[in-house]
Scaffold this motif. Structure first.
Motif, short mmCIF file in Angstrom:
data_model
loop_
_atom_site.label_atom_id
_atom_site.label_comp_id
_atom_site.label_asym_id
_atom_site.label_seq_id
_atom_site.Cartn_x
_atom_site.Cartn_y
_atom_site.Cartn_z
N ARG A 236 51.16 43.39 27.70
CA ARG A 236 49.87 43.27 28.38
C ARG A 236 48.81 43.96 27.54
O ARG A 236 49.12 44.80 26.70
N TYR B 246 50.87 37.30 30.86
CA TYR B 246 50.23 36.07 31.32
C TYR B 246 49.85 35.25 30.10
O TYR B 246 49.78 35.77 28.99
N GLN C 187 34.23 38.40 38.83
CA GLN C 187 34.94 37.18 38.47
C GLN C 187 34.51 36.07 39.43
O GLN C 187 34.77 36.17 40.62
N ARG D 291 40.60 36.76 29.54
CA ARG D 291 39.62 36.78 30.63
C ARG D 291 39.72 38.09 31.41
O ARG D 291 38.72 38.76 31.65
N ASP D 292 40.93 38.46 31.80
CA ASP D 292 41.12 39.70 32.56
C ASP D 292 40.71 40.91 31.73
O ASP D 292 40.12 41.87 32.24
N HIS D 293 41.02 40.88 30.43
CA HIS D 293 40.66 41.97 29.52
C HIS D 293 39.13 42.08 29.43
O HIS D 293 38.57 43.18 29.47
N GLN E 91 44.30 33.76 30.31
CA GLN E 91 44.19 34.66 31.46
C GLN E 91 44.13 36.11 30.99
O GLN E 91 43.37 36.91 31.52
N LEU E 92 44.95 36.46 29.98
CA LEU E 92 44.92 37.82 29.44
C LEU E 92 43.54 38.19 28.91
O LEU E 92 43.02 39.27 29.21
N VAL F 232 36.94 41.01 31.66
CA VAL F 232 36.45 41.46 32.98
C VAL F 232 36.50 42.98 33.05
O VAL F 232 35.52 43.63 33.44
N ARG F 233 37.62 43.57 32.65
CA ARG F 233 37.77 45.02 32.71
C ARG F 233 36.88 45.71 31.67
O ARG F 233 36.34 46.79 31.92
N ASP G 121 34.35 31.88 39.11
CA ASP G 121 34.47 30.66 38.30
C ASP G 121 33.24 29.76 38.38
O ASP G 121 32.95 29.03 37.45
#
Length: 180
Positions: free
Chosen positions: A31, A83, A101, A90-92, A87-88, A94-95, A103
């Motif tokens: 991750r 993931y 978030q 995008r989530d990274h 997705q990884l 975001v953080r 769409d």
């Protein structure tokens, strides 16, 4: 009788083979860790929309290549991202941006993973990032970065991938600031 004896020999042979088979390697999952940026002013008010990836980048195995053969990409069998890369990333992001978030937000960042590879000791990342206003792209660029891993292991590769992403995010934010 001969038929029964043949079956017993076959069963005994199969049972003997089963004891000599080495267990499959254990799967390892990786991750990304994110550090929120202090100054995200250029991205303030933007939500994070959809991110996509095609081909092998839409799957979870880590992708690698040989520096001597740039035309070939392979996947590890037992080393997987937690993931899929889209997705990884995008989530990274975001953080990192501490963003919402959504769409389908009116103003949002969308992206596409073009490359997310390990080539020798290099983490090679290429993303397409765009800012959407409704259905229209008001900003659209490709960004690439390479970072050398601190060691030969995959943990070092993951950390190099995080640094490559941070480089791309920095360039993206600088481009957004320059547009204002």
């Amino acid at each position: 009788m001969i038929r029964l004896l043949s079956i017993l020999v076959l069963v005994a042979g199969l049972a003997a083979c089963g004891g000599n088979v080495a267990p499959a390697p254990q799967e390892q999952f990786y991750r990304l860790q994110a550090t929120p940026l202090a100054d995200v002013g250029a991205a303030a008010g933007l939500a994070l929309g959809r991110f996509s990836a095609d081909s092998i980048y839409a799957e979870r195995p880590l992708v690698y290549g040989d520096p001597g053969d740039p035309h070939t990409a392979r996947q590890y069998h037992y080393h997987l991202w937690l993931y899929p890369p889209a997705q990884l990333v995008r989530d990274h992001l975001v953080r990192t941006l501490d963003a919402s978030q959504a769409d389908f937000a009116e103003r949002r960042i969308e992206g596409r993973v073009l490359r997310f590879d390990r080539v020798g000791r290099q983490a090679v990342v290429e993303l397409e990032l765009r800012v959407m206003q409704g259905r229209e792209a008001i900003f659209d660029r490709r960004y690439a970065a390479e970072e050398t891993a601190s060691g030969d292991g995959l943990r070092a590769h993951v950390e190099a991938s995080e640094r490559a992403l941070a480089t791309i995010y920095g360039r993206f934010l600088a481009d957004l600031r320059a547009r204002r």
